[in-house]
Design an enzyme around this catalytic site. Structure first.
Site, PDB file in Angstrom:
ATOM      1  N   GLU A  11      -0.463  12.096 -51.557  1.00  0.00           N
ATOM      2  CA  GLU A  11      -1.225  10.798 -50.739  1.00  0.00           C
ATOM      3  C   GLU A  11      -1.743  10.052 -51.644  1.00  0.00           C
ATOM      4  O   GLU A  11      -1.734   9.900 -52.673  1.00  0.00           O
ATOM      5  CB  GLU A  11      -2.583  11.699 -50.336  1.00  0.00           C
ATOM      6  N   ASN A  44      -3.858  15.242 -39.139  1.00  0.00           N
ATOM      7  CA  ASN A  44      -4.454  15.652 -40.623  1.00  0.00           C
ATOM      8  C   ASN A  44      -5.866  15.984 -40.348  1.00  0.00           C
ATOM      9  O   ASN A  44      -6.672  14.959 -39.944  1.00  0.00           O
ATOM     10  CB  ASN A  44      -4.130  14.737 -41.700  1.00  0.00           C
ATOM     11  N   GLU A  45      -6.570  17.073 -40.458  1.00  0.00           N
ATOM     12  CA  GLU A  45      -7.867  17.462 -40.570  1.00  0.00           C
ATOM     13  C   GLU A  45      -8.472  16.815 -39.018  1.00  0.00           C
ATOM     14  O   GLU A  45      -9.628  16.528 -39.038  1.00  0.00           O
ATOM     15  CB  GLU A  45      -8.597  16.643 -41.598  1.00  0.00           C
ATOM     16  N   CYS A  78      -5.982  11.941 -45.373  1.00  0.00           N
ATOM     17  CA  CYS A  78      -6.603  10.948 -44.451  1.00  0.00           C
ATOM     18  C   CYS A  78      -6.039   9.616 -44.357  1.00  0.00           C
ATOM     19  O   CYS A  78      -6.241   9.153 -43.314  1.00  0.00           O
ATOM     20  CB  CYS A  78      -8.224  10.727 -45.120  1.00  0.00           C
TER      21      CYS A  78
HETATM   22  O1  AHR Z   1      -7.292  15.313 -50.684  1.00  0.00           O
HETATM   23  C1  AHR Z   1      -8.430  14.224 -50.252  1.00  0.00           C
HETATM   24  C2  AHR Z   1      -8.866  14.531 -49.046  1.00  0.00           C
HETATM   25  O2  AHR Z   1      -9.367  15.697 -48.746  1.00  0.00           O
HETATM   26  C3  AHR Z   1      -7.625  14.186 -47.961  1.00  0.00           C
HETATM   27  O3  AHR Z   1      -7.259  12.890 -47.608  1.00  0.00           O
HETATM   28  C4  AHR Z   1      -8.009  14.775 -46.774  1.00  0.00           C
HETATM   29  O4  AHR Z   1      -7.145  15.408 -45.899  1.00  0.00           O
HETATM   30  C5  AHR Z   1      -9.270  15.796 -47.220  1.00  0.00           C
HETATM   31  O5  AHR Z   1     -10.442  15.688 -46.560  1.00  0.00           O
END
Ligand code: AHR
Length: 657
Positions: free
Chosen positions: A47, A375-376, A244
């Site tokens: 990321e 994601n999440e 995120c």
């Molecule tokens: O790894 C950091 C963050 O943690 C990522 O962006 C997210 O998916 C999680 O909350």
């Protein structure tokens, strides 16, 4: 009575002591195959957080190269004496939405050193003595007349590399010109100055400086040392672009893969959500140039032999931030993006998106096999959107495996709800995220022992033990966090019929530009090092094996008894037995392995990872203090024995004959 209590306590104490010094015998049933270990088991989560991409693995040295940051001159300093209008930011939004701004420089009979601009780089520019650097710029001018003098400057303001550029040609079209030059000194925090000489008006955009020692020597490519860390993991997959980042703070800042391919100057920049996410770690100069875009991500996965795992926005922004959602009836373009991505990755060159891939330089498909939706994300809104995506993708591409999100946490009401609903949907793979204290990781070494053996598989998509607490700036990548992850991973491996993928998160962090800690690999502008957590991950991924076999202590899986955690695999290709054991005690212990179902070769190896204390860490100056050490081991009287250091993680490899 008192005497009895005393004697009982004494017996108990003696027993405990005896247990601690006695060599434990583990039973390994090498011919009882329990599960296949998926080739994708151990992977990488990427990321653009902590300056992981821009300012990190993407080797561009000029920050705000196209003047698109909120403050168009952020990262730049104007030099010399100038009149109003000599240096202007112009905005051509109507004509160019992706890259509206450029710099106009008016030079009136100036000598070198009278008017210039200086770029500070991403916390400085890492420059290496003797290395060649490629400078390039897009420009247009009514007539030639302005000469550019480039100077790399060190912290003492000395020139450590220079070149000249005479922009040629004239007219209203943008042109690109490049020049390469060698640096004469090494510097962590250099700057680049451009001095203007002569008379005329010149427009500048996409001002760029790259080192030439990039990964595979690709011009405009990635930092080779950072890619090498990933390649050394021999990862089964690379998940990208997050995290995120995929969701965005709001929908406007979500990740849109189509904006990240093609000519660099046409990739529309947006703010990086980590720019302002944490009040305690603001990073106002953090933007996404997308110089590292989806084509480059696919290329990276191919380079290092990993499966690509893109994660796409599901029509929802981060639920922790704005929780913006796209109305269901307007989800079409989002779903289309997913379908188009599959065609981009896998379609032949006669398809619309396969042709785009071919034009970018890769006629052969990337053979993508899986994709994440969201994601999440969590809750009913996610489920209804996920169902729309799943229906459309499975109808057209039934073989693509879909990763669905179980939300933010690995337990609790929200997790239970999502887990149940996703299993009802028969989701292919469920993505669980675990950021918790080391205790949680030890306790959860048996987490998957009781998971259903059929139905949805698990992707432990983000995990990291937190020495303090989640998002605390005090978290450290210390040995205690790493050894607890090792214990947890033995549980993943033992349950490889349920868990098919796992990745630590986040991956990279720049020592001067991070927002989130702990992280697996830390860098500055010139150096990088693997944390103990990296080496744990590496010891699993490079000792994967093909099939799980039982390793038992007193007939039970080894999930913490007397501080031991263990798992074992065999490698059918190399015909080896691979045993992984954590000794989470302060005692050095001898472990004996009674291996059933095979004969063993007389010699093997013991790779051990340990540290002087549970608080110990690696640093840029001591990058390998905690790193795996390999020693030979041999069978003694046909017995396999290994000495396990206090608080150590160990991998034994030995031939089966
Ligand atoms: O790894 C950091 C963050 O943690 C990522 O962006 C997210 O998916 C999680 O909350």
């Amino acid at each position: 009575m008192k005497k009895d209590i005393f004697l009982n306590s004494l017996t108990a104490l003696l027993l405990i002591t005896a247990v601690n010094v006695r060599a434990q015998t583990f039973t390994v049933k090498a011919n009882q195959i329990k599960a296949e270990v998926s080739p994708t088991m151990w992977g990488v989560f990427f990321e653009d957080i902590n300056m992981g991409a821009d300012g990190g693995i993407y080797a561009e040295l000029v920050k705000n190269r196209s003047f698109e940051f909120f403050k168009p001159l952020m990262g730049w300093t104007l030099q010399g004496k100038r009149n109003d209008g000599d240096i202007l930011i112009l905005n051509r939004e109507e004509a160019n939405r992706a890259n509206p701004r450029f710099l106009r420089v008016k030079v009136d009979n100036k000598a070198k050193g009278a008017l210039g601009i200086t770029n500070e780089g991403f916390r400085g520019m890492g420059i290496k003595s003797g290395l060649k650097y490629d400078f390039s710029v897009m420009y247009r001018q009514a007539s030639p007349g302005v000469k550019l003098h480039l100077e790399l400057i060190n912290e003492k303001k000395e020139v450590i590399g220079k070149a000249e550029l005479n922009p040629s040609g004239s007219g209203s079209d943008w042109k690109k010109q490049s020049v390469s030059f060698n640096a004469t000194a090494t510097e962590q925090k250099a700057k680049l100055s451009i001095w203007f000489e002569g008379s005329g008006v010149i427009d500048l955009d996409m001002v760029s400086l790259f080192p030439t020692d990039t990964w595979k020597g690709r011009p405009g490519g990635m930092r080779a040392d950072m890619v090498q860390w990933l390649a050394d993991l021999k990862p089964g997959f690379v998940r990208f672009p997050g995290g995120c980042i995929v969701e965005g703070h709001d929908l406007a800042t979500r990740y849109r893969w189509k904006n990240t391919i093609g000519p660099l100057d046409e990739r529309e920049q947006i703010i990086n959500r980590w720019n302002f996410e944490f009040k305690h770690r603001p990073t106002p100069d953090y933007f996404q140039t997308f110089g590292l875009g989806f084509y480059e991500y696919f290329q990276l996965t191919e380079d290092i032999g990993a499966e690509p795992l893109p994660i796409l926005n599901c029509g929802m922004a981060c639920q922790f931030n704005t929780a913006e959602v796209v109305p269901l009836e307007q989800l079409g373009p989002y779903v289309q993006d997913a379908l188009d991505l599959i065609e981009f990755a896998n379609g032949d060159v006669t398809t619309k998106w396969g042709k785009v891939r071919a034009e970018l330089g890769h006629p052969k498909p990337f053979n993508m096999k899986m994709m994440g939706v969201g994601n999440e994300n969590y809750g009913p809104q996610y489920l209804e959107r996920l169902k729309v995506f799943t229906k459309a993708i499975k109808a057209k591409y039934p073989d693509i495996k879909l990763i669905s999100s179980a939300g933010l946490f690995p337990s609790g009401e929200g997790f239970d709800f999502m887990n149940a609903e996703l299993r009802k949907m028969n989701a292919d793979i469920i993505d669980e995220h675990s950021y918790a204290r080391p205790d949680w990781f030890f306790e959860n070494a048996s987490r998957y022992d009781n998971y259903p053996r059929t139905g949805s598989k698990v992707f432990s998509g983000e995990y990291a033990a937190q020495s303090d607490r989640m998002v605390s700036v005090n978290n450290k990548n210390n040995w205690q966090t790493a050894i607890s992850e090792a214990a947890f991973l033995t549980g993943l491996e033992r349950n490889a019929d349920v868990v098919v993928m796992a990745s630590y998160a986040p991956l990279f962090a720049h020592i001067d530009g991070w927002q989130w800690t702990p992280d697996m690999i830390w860098v500055d502008n010139l150096r990088s090092y693997g944390t103990p957590n990296y080496y744990v991950q590496k010891m699993f991924s490079t000792n994967r094996g093909t099939n799980v076999v039982p390793v038992l202590l007193n007939d039970k899986s080894v999930t913490g008894q007397e501080g031991y955690y263990a798992s074992a695999t065999i490698d059918k290709g190399t015909k080896e037995l691979i045993i992984k054991v954590v000794n989470n005690s302060d005692k050095s212990r001898t472990a004996e392995f009674a291996v059933e179902g095979t004969s063993l070769g007389s010699k093997g190896t013991l790779t051990s990872l340990t540290a002087g204390s549970l608080e110990a860490v690696n640093t840029l100056d001591k990058p390998a203090d905690i790193s795996p050490q390999q020693t030979p081991i041999s069978l003694k009287n046909k017995k396999l024995k290994a000495n396990l250091a206090p608080y150590s993680f160990n991998v034994i490899r030995i031939k089966m004959i």
